[in-house]
Design a protein around this motif. Structure first.
Motif: not given
Length: 482
Positions: A94-112
């Protein structure tokens, strides 16, 4: 002119920081060499101590056929890990798409850390989530209009300049993801993200101040005018504080129009063609022998495809044949070195995206804001370009067998729903508060959180690897199970 010199200064500063990174890296090499001296597999004689140190340093950086990557794919089962990962992934998207950055910086630590994937598999699934969220956001924005001008909210000419080189950078980044050690990626990530977050935050403050001035002017007009209907309505900013907001046309007052009328189909066709050609080259490359002549030839063929489109758009901007419409009248004055610098930034954004499993918006978002693009248009256009680059990475990672499909499909669904919810809520919030700068602060916050989370995880892993005397050098692209 001052703004141009500041951009060149930023480039020189980044170069100096990267040189510092290399010096620190060499210090770590020597420290590692001393740490493993007692248990080294290479029994060098004591007579040539200097030569021994050099060999150890080289072995740290490179050992032929030596791989530090081990794939970890947890079984998919319902439990607290899935629940917590879903919640974090939802808000990150939600935050990543609103900011136009995708949110990968939050996804990667979560997945790991929570789901339990290894770092590189987390990067691949992160790209899948970014693609889902970005595609949903683009679909949401296709019938939306620019906040002040008579044009779509997606600036297709801006996308034509950046998207081809962004896709080219993705291919480079994916290869570097295989080659570079995790600690090298971590250091580069922290440097780049802290710089981008700081620039976006300062831009947000600048835009907030301008909005405050305009709201005060609107209030004064209300006091002087008995007819409150003209002055009370929020007038979005043009994006650049030096540009006076233009009067709204009848068309710009419409927040939504038909998709058929709102899409620049010619530009979209060119972008899809570039994406398809480079994707075809990537697929052909993965059916060739790694590091063979055909493999490198297919890689090199991507360069003229991407550069031809971006170069033509750059020439058109320089000659005045076209313009960046979202900048208004200011979008017609372009210098050669500016266009070269921006195209280089597009390549860098793609490299960062492919390397770290993040959206190219982490670079493009702050860059668009520096160009004077309104926050709403910056977010929409960066997400539009990111959809092509992220989907390219997904196909490449799939061919490299980097992620389990069931997990990827589940988290793509989560990111898609979150993107639609985030876009709807933020648009409502902007209308209520009358401040588009909210998007910029969300962008800055997301990049900063990504720097802390990814950087923290990377540093912890680096310390653990040093303690365990694990190999921390370059991977062998030609031998890796990529």
């Amino acid at each position: 002119m001052a703004g141009i010199w500041m951009k060149w200064w930023d480039v020189r500063l980044m170069g100096a920081v990267l040189m510092g990174f290399l010096l620190v890296a060499q210090m770590l090499v020597m420290a590692e060499a001393n740490l493993i001296q007692q248990v080294s597999r290479y029994n060098q004689t004591q007579e040539v101590a200097e030569h021994d140190s050099l060999v150890k340093s080289l072995n740290f950086w490179w050992q032929k056929g030596r791989l530090g990557y081990e794939r970890v794919w947890p079984k998919m089962k319902f439990g607290w890990r899935i629940i917590l990962g879903t919640i974090i992934g939802f808000f990150g998207a939600a935050f990543g798409t609103v900011g136009g950055v995708g949110g990968g910086g939050i996804f990667v630590p979560m997945l790991k850390l929570i789901i339990g994937f290894d770092a590189k598999s987390s990067t691949a699934i992160s790209k899948c989530m970014i693609t889902g969220g970005a595609a949903a956001t683009v679909a949401y924005n296709l019938n939306m209009r620019h906040p002040t001008l008579e044009m779509p909210i997606i600036d297709y000419d801006l996308a034509l300049l950046f998207q081809p080189v962004l896709v080219l950078g993705i291919s480079i980044g994916v290869a570097l993801n295989v080659i570079l050690a995790d600690w090298m990626i971590t250091v580069l990530l922290i440097i780049i993200f802290l710089v981008m977050s700081s620039k976006a935050f300062l831009k947000g403050i600048e835009t907030w101040k301008k909005e405050t001035i305009m709201k005060k002017e609107a209030a004064r007009r209300l006091e002087l005018n008995d007819d409150a209907s003209d002055g009370a309505e929020y007038r979005p900013l043009s994006g650049d504080p030096t540009i006076v907001t233009q009067p709204e046309t009848k068309q710009s007052e419409l927040s939504e129009v038909s998709i058929i009328d709102n899409v620049n189909w010619k530009a979209l066709g060119v972008l899809v063609a570039v994406w398809s050609i480079i994707l075809g080259l990537e697929i052909a490359k993965n059916y060739s022998t790694t590091c063979s002549v055909a493999y490198w030839l297919l890689n090199l063929l991507q360069i003229p495809v991407a550069l031809s489109v971006s170069s033509y758009e750059a020439i058109s901007l320089y000659k005045g044949w076209t313009k960046i419409e979202s900048k208004g009248d200011e979008g017609t004055d372009w210098k050669v070195h500016q266009l070269i610098l921006y195209c280089a930034c597009g390549v860098l954004a793609g490299v960062v995206g492919g390397l770290l499993g993040l959206g190219g918006g982490f670079i493009l978002g702050p860059l668009f804001l520096e160009l004077g693009i309104p926050p709403q248009v910056s977010s929409a256009t960066a997400t539009f370009a990111m959809t092509f680059s992220a989907s390219m990475s997904v196909v490449e990672y799939y061919l490299l067998n980097r992620f389990p499909v069931p997990y990827a499909l589940y988290f793509v669904a989560v990111a898609t729903i979150a993107a639609l919810v985030g876009q709807h809520l933020v648009r409502k919030l902007i209308k209520v508060l009358g401040r588009a700068s909210i998007i910029i602060f969300i962008l800055s916050f997301t990049i900063f959180v990504s720097a802390i989370s990814l950087g923290g995880v990377g540093i912890a892993d680096m310390i653990e690897n040093i303690k365990n005397n694990e190999y921390m050098g370059f991977e062998d692209l030609c031998s890796a199970d990529a």
